[in-house]
Design a protein around this motif. Sequence first.
Motif, PDB file in Angstrom:
ATOM      1  N   ASP A 372       0.806  -1.220   0.000  1.00 26.91           N
ATOM      2  CA  ASP A 372       0.000   0.000   0.000  1.00 26.91           C
ATOM      3  C   ASP A 372       0.842   1.275   0.000  1.00 26.91           C
ATOM      4  O   ASP A 372       0.308   2.375  -0.156  1.00 26.91           O
ATOM      5  N   GLN A 373       2.173   1.142   0.174  1.00 25.98           N
ATOM      6  CA  GLN A 373       3.045   2.312   0.146  1.00 25.98           C
ATOM      7  C   GLN A 373       3.719   2.516  -1.205  1.00 25.98           C
ATOM      8  O   GLN A 373       4.441   3.487  -1.399  1.00 25.98           O
ATOM      9  N   LEU A 374       3.472   1.615  -2.135  1.00 28.66           N
ATOM     10  CA  LEU A 374       4.113   1.713  -3.445  1.00 28.66           C
ATOM     11  C   LEU A 374       3.425   2.785  -4.282  1.00 28.66           C
ATOM     12  O   LEU A 374       2.202   2.779  -4.443  1.00 28.66           O
ATOM     13  N   SER A 375       4.227   3.689  -4.833  1.00 25.44           N
ATOM     14  CA  SER A 375       3.662   4.781  -5.625  1.00 25.44           C
ATOM     15  C   SER A 375       3.229   4.297  -7.005  1.00 25.44           C
ATOM     16  O   SER A 375       3.714   3.269  -7.505  1.00 25.44           O
ATOM     17  N   VAL A 376       2.331   5.068  -7.610  1.00 30.34           N
ATOM     18  CA  VAL A 376       1.865   4.754  -8.955  1.00 30.34           C
ATOM     19  C   VAL A 376       3.022   4.821  -9.948  1.00 30.34           C
ATOM     20  O   VAL A 376       3.147   3.984 -10.848  1.00 30.34           O
ATOM     21  N   THR A 399      -4.567  -8.928 -13.448  1.00 26.52           N
ATOM     22  CA  THR A 399      -4.758  -9.302 -12.037  1.00 26.52           C
ATOM     23  C   THR A 399      -3.916  -8.417 -11.133  1.00 26.52           C
ATOM     24  O   THR A 399      -4.372  -7.967 -10.071  1.00 26.52           O
ATOM     25  N   ALA A 400      -2.667  -8.137 -11.538  1.00 25.49           N
ATOM     26  CA  ALA A 400      -1.790  -7.279 -10.738  1.00 25.49           C
ATOM     27  C   ALA A 400      -2.349  -5.867 -10.634  1.00 25.49           C
ATOM     28  O   ALA A 400      -2.347  -5.253  -9.555  1.00 25.49           O
ATOM     29  N   MET A 401      -2.846  -5.351 -11.746  1.00 28.72           N
ATOM     30  CA  MET A 401      -3.420  -4.008 -11.725  1.00 28.72           C
ATOM     31  C   MET A 401      -4.670  -3.946 -10.859  1.00 28.72           C
ATOM     32  O   MET A 401      -4.878  -2.986 -10.101  1.00 28.72           O
ATOM     33  N   ASP A 402      -5.489  -4.964 -10.951  1.00 28.89           N
ATOM     34  CA  ASP A 402      -6.711  -5.006 -10.136  1.00 28.89           C
ATOM     35  C   ASP A 402      -6.368  -5.066  -8.646  1.00 28.89           C
ATOM     36  O   ASP A 402      -7.000  -4.383  -7.818  1.00 28.89           O
ATOM     37  N   MET A 403      -5.347  -5.864  -8.282  1.00 29.81           N
ATOM     38  CA  MET A 403      -4.925  -5.950  -6.882  1.00 29.81           C
ATOM     39  C   MET A 403      -4.339  -4.629  -6.403  1.00 29.81           C
ATOM     40  O   MET A 403      -4.549  -4.226  -5.250  1.00 29.81           O
ATOM     41  N   TYR A 404      -3.599  -3.957  -7.284  1.00 31.93           N
ATOM     42  CA  TYR A 404      -3.036  -2.663  -6.897  1.00 31.93           C
ATOM     43  C   TYR A 404      -4.144  -1.637  -6.668  1.00 31.93           C
ATOM     44  O   TYR A 404      -4.099  -0.857  -5.698  1.00 31.93           O
ATOM     45  N   LEU A 405      -5.146  -1.620  -7.547  1.00 34.48           N
ATOM     46  CA  LEU A 405      -6.279  -0.698  -7.361  1.00 34.48           C
ATOM     47  C   LEU A 405      -7.040  -1.009  -6.078  1.00 34.48           C
ATOM     48  O   LEU A 405      -7.509  -0.096  -5.388  1.00 34.48           O
ATOM     49  N   LYS A 406      -7.148  -2.281  -5.750  1.00 29.63           N
ATOM     50  CA  LYS A 406      -7.837  -2.673  -4.523  1.00 29.63           C
ATOM     51  C   LYS A 406      -7.063  -2.227  -3.287  1.00 29.63           C
ATOM     52  O   LYS A 406      -7.655  -1.833  -2.277  1.00 29.63           O
ATOM     53  N   SER A 407      -5.725  -2.278  -3.361  1.00 30.42           N
ATOM     54  CA  SER A 407      -4.893  -1.872  -2.226  1.00 30.42           C
ATOM     55  C   SER A 407      -4.746  -0.360  -2.115  1.00 30.42           C
ATOM     56  O   SER A 407      -4.269   0.135  -1.085  1.00 30.42           O
ATOM     57  N   HIS A 408      -5.136   0.364  -3.157  1.00 33.00           N
ATOM     58  CA  HIS A 408      -5.020   1.828  -3.165  1.00 33.00           C
ATOM     59  C   HIS A 408      -6.370   2.435  -3.558  1.00 33.00           C
ATOM     60  O   HIS A 408      -6.526   2.960  -4.663  1.00 33.00           O
ATOM     61  N   ASN A 438     -17.133  -6.091 -15.630  1.00 34.81           N
ATOM     62  CA  ASN A 438     -17.981  -5.971 -14.436  1.00 34.81           C
ATOM     63  C   ASN A 438     -17.186  -5.519 -13.207  1.00 34.81           C
ATOM     64  O   ASN A 438     -17.654  -5.647 -12.083  1.00 34.81           O
ATOM     65  N   ASN A 439     -15.999  -4.976 -13.415  1.00 31.80           N
ATOM     66  CA  ASN A 439     -15.108  -4.576 -12.319  1.00 31.80           C
ATOM     67  C   ASN A 439     -15.311  -3.100 -11.998  1.00 31.80           C
ATOM     68  O   ASN A 439     -14.971  -2.225 -12.802  1.00 31.80           O
ATOM     69  N   ASP A 440     -15.827  -2.818 -10.809  1.00 28.72           N
ATOM     70  CA  ASP A 440     -16.067  -1.430 -10.404  1.00 28.72           C
ATOM     71  C   ASP A 440     -14.782  -0.673 -10.092  1.00 28.72           C
ATOM     72  O   ASP A 440     -14.797   0.568 -10.041  1.00 28.72           O
ATOM     73  N   ARG A 441     -13.689  -1.395  -9.844  1.00 30.40           N
ATOM     74  CA  ARG A 441     -12.441  -0.707  -9.511  1.00 30.40           C
ATOM     75  C   ARG A 441     -11.766  -0.103 -10.740  1.00 30.40           C
ATOM     76  O   ARG A 441     -10.950   0.811 -10.608  1.00 30.40           O
TER      77      ARG A 441
END
Length: 521
Positions: A372-376, A399-408, A438-441
């Motif tokens: 959660d501290q990793l910058s964009v 999947t990695a992008m979706d997880m990053y959006l979820k963590s930020h 169907n992904n709201d993130r």
Amino acid sequence: MFNQDTQPNKMFYQDAQPRRKVNQCVSFPSNQQDATGRTSLERRKNRWFIQTNVTSDLIINVEENIFHLHKVPMVSKSVYINKLVFEGRNDGGRNSVLSINIENLPDFEQGNLISKTETFFSFIIFSSWKHTIQILKSCETIPSLPKDLKLEKRCTESLAWKASLETKSIYKVENMHNSDTTRCKENMPGGCDSMDTETWWFEDVSVLRVDHFVGLINAVKRKNMRFKLVGSCIEYWALKRLPSMAKHGFGLKEKDVQRVTIRSLIEILPVEENSVSCSFLLHLLKVGLILDIDPELTRQVESRLVLMLEKCCTEDLTVRNYSDNQGIYDVDIVVKVVKAYETHYTSNSTSRIYVVASLVDEYLMSVVAKDDQLSVKTFLSLVEALPKNARVYDDKLYTAMDMYLKSHPTLTEEERSGICKFLQYDKLSKEAKNHAMNNDRLPLKVTIKFLLLEQLNMTSNFVRTKSQAIARRELAKRWEKAQKEIAFMKDEMEKMKIQFNDLKKCGGTLRNKMGLYLESL
């Protein structure tokens, strides 16, 4: 140093035994007690004091060193000292403090201190693994003398010879009754079993200073030790030092020492491929860049990493940051190596860039995205490190992008759009496409784009299907017509065959009639 043939004219103490042959050497073994039962010596610049409650009554000057000692133990150890003390008695009295200078020491002779010391080192010290380690450690406090006497080299050569043995027999015999040295080290791979094999000596040599360790590694190389074992030993030694360096930081006073340490480690690395792990090289590169060592050395490490990258796994790329406000893992060092690989790929046709792309996406998905501290900016720098055509499929990247959006969850719409701009719709599987739509993130822009592409794809499929149906019907009609034409042609052929047979019969009749007519003439 003290000739055995030197004899005093008279013993100083009445209770001494003149007829007894005493030891001519002055020596203080580690387990030898002084007159008060204590063993420790204290050094104050060039002065040495025995830590006792009894005032020193004997001062001996040897070159620039001054020793504050006691007469009783000294005269019992050396006839030469006994003689000097006896001669000094006539000048200062029995109970006075006596100061003597030892000059013009006898040359090397069999039986004197130098000879006995040489024998002691050869047969006692160098035959013992533990004692050789202790002597080499003690050399750290004496800057120049061990090198002048080649003591450090002899110690490292002795240790290298023992380390090159296939078994741990010498070490086991020495420490058979020592529970501290025979217990298993928790951080030794394999525990006790590993300690009983080729790596048994790693823990002991990890206490050596870097210059002594370098000498040991060069010595074991000369003895043709397997390069993987040499590399593992270097890794083990660094494992003890690098965390400590990171924990205590890199102050100005210690930076030069740390720089020498890292430079020395890089220089003694075995040149063979896979002699050290990718993870270790990444740590070396990171610390080397922090300490600003010679760029040529960092390039060497970077080049080795490039050649190993295709065989690495995600665990090899996990290098923790030394600062708490920079994210858990150092992604920048991975980006640097991946970019170097991309440059190598353009000039090497045998490179398998798709393997590295899969590794990067797996690293993003399993390690980086949850931080959660990793910058964009840092996240995108790793995504952009390889060209788009390097990836065969984008499912792991999605999947990695979706997880990053979820963590930020606090990212702006613009930041989320920037993250997702590298996704390619046509490289996603059907399941990934359905999830993305169907992904709201995901940003609304990306979701609409995927929906339109899906609709266009469905429309194209429908038009393609309809065109294929029309083409099939037209082909059926043509086939039916062709079949009719073929049947008609078959009928005509049959009719022509019948007419041909009739003509053939008529021709035979005419020939017969012509024959009869000619005969009648």
